[in-house]
Design an enzyme around this catalytic site. Sequence first.
Site, PDB file in Angstrom:
ATOM      1  CB  CYS A   1      -0.806  -0.060   1.361  1.00 21.92           C
ATOM      2  SG  CYS A   1      -1.779   1.330   1.525  1.00 21.92           S
TER       3      CYS A   1
ATOM      4  CB  CYS B   1      -3.169   3.478  -5.406  1.00 21.67           C
ATOM      5  SG  CYS B   1      -4.332   2.650  -4.690  1.00 21.67           S
TER       6      CYS B   1
HETATM    7  N1  DGL Z   1      -4.191   0.554  -2.023  1.00 19.63           N
HETATM    8  C1  DGL Z   1      -3.574   1.690  -1.176  1.00 19.63           C
HETATM    9  C2  DGL Z   1      -2.278   2.192  -2.040  1.00 19.63           C
HETATM   10  O1  DGL Z   1      -1.745   1.608  -2.519  1.00 19.63           O
HETATM   11  C3  DGL Z   1      -4.785   2.587  -0.979  1.00 19.63           C
HETATM   12  C4  DGL Z   1      -6.059   2.643  -1.043  1.00 19.63           C
HETATM   13  C5  DGL Z   1      -7.010   3.268   0.146  1.00 19.63           C
HETATM   14  O2  DGL Z   1      -7.078   4.692  -0.082  1.00 19.63           O
HETATM   15  O3  DGL Z   1      -7.209   2.810   0.997  1.00 19.63           O
HETATM   16  O4  DGL Z   1      -2.231   3.507  -1.534  1.00 19.63           O
END
Ligand code: DGL
Length: 267
Positions: A72, A180
Site C-alpha cells: 500500500c 496506488c
Molecule cells: N492500496 C492503497 C495504496 O496503494 C490505498 C487505497 C486506499 O485509499 O485505501 O495506496
Amino acid sequence: MTRVLIFDSGVGGFSVFQEIEKRLPSIDYFYIFDNKAYPYGELAHDTLLARVNSIVTQMVERHQIDLVVIACNTASTVVLPTLRKNLSIPVVGVVPAIKPASSISSQAVGLIATPATITREYTQELIRNFSKSKPVEMLGSTRLVDIAEDKLRGKTVCLTELSTILTPIKGKVDVAVLGCTHFPLIREEIGEILGSKVQLVDSGEAIARRVESLVNSVVPTKLGKREVFATLRPKEESALNRALSVMNFNPIQSFRRRFRIVSNANF
Ligand code: DGL
C-alpha cells in the site's frame, strides 16, 4: 517454509501478490486488509500509523511471519520506519515508481495515487530527487480505488466515469505512474482512456524482485498456504471470496485486534 504477510487497506495488495507469486508460488502467503479503516487515502497520518503498526505486529506474532510486504503506497509513505524499528524481520514497502517513470518519459509524468499519497512529504521528496527534469502532474482519487474494489468483485468499470476522473492528466503526460496498488487491477481500463501512447508504470515487479532476493530459494513443489484476513466483514463477501479463490486463497477469516494500552492512540 517461508511465510510472507501482505498488507493493504483493501484488495490492492492482490496486484502485488500476483507479481510475487509468479516468482514464488510455493511459499506461504498471509494477506490482511484493514477494510475497517478503508479508504486509507483519507485517513489521518497518526491513525494510519497506529493501526498499521498494531495490525501488522500482531499478525507477525500470531502466524510466525518471516517477511512483511506493505502493499500500500499510502501506508508505506508513513509507516516503514516504525515497522522496521519494531520488527526483526524484513519489511518491504511500495512507493510510487517516480524514478523509472521519469527516466522513460520525454514529456511529463502523471502520478495517479490516493489523495493522501500525493500530499505526502515522502512523495514530494521522490519527485524532487528523481524527476528534476520532467514535470509531474498529480491526480489523487479515492473513487478510482473504489472502482478497483468493485471490479475485483465482478463489476464492469464505467469508462465514461473513468474518463472524467482522468481528465486532468489526459493529453498532458506520456508516462503515468499507478501510485496506488489498487490501480494495476484497472490497468487495462486506465490504458484505454489515456491511450496507447501513454506508458503505465507500477511498482509490482520491482517489489516481487526485492521479495525474491530476500527469501531463501524454495524448490517449487506444490502451492503454499494462502490465507486471507479482514478487520471487518467485507462488502459483497461471497463475490470477493469467489475472486480470491481463483488466486487459490481460502475464504476470508476475520482478524480481531488485541488492544494494548497505548497513550494517545486514535483508532
Ligand atoms: N492500496 C492503497 C495504496 O496503494 C490505498 C487505497 C486506499 O485509499 O485505501 O495506496
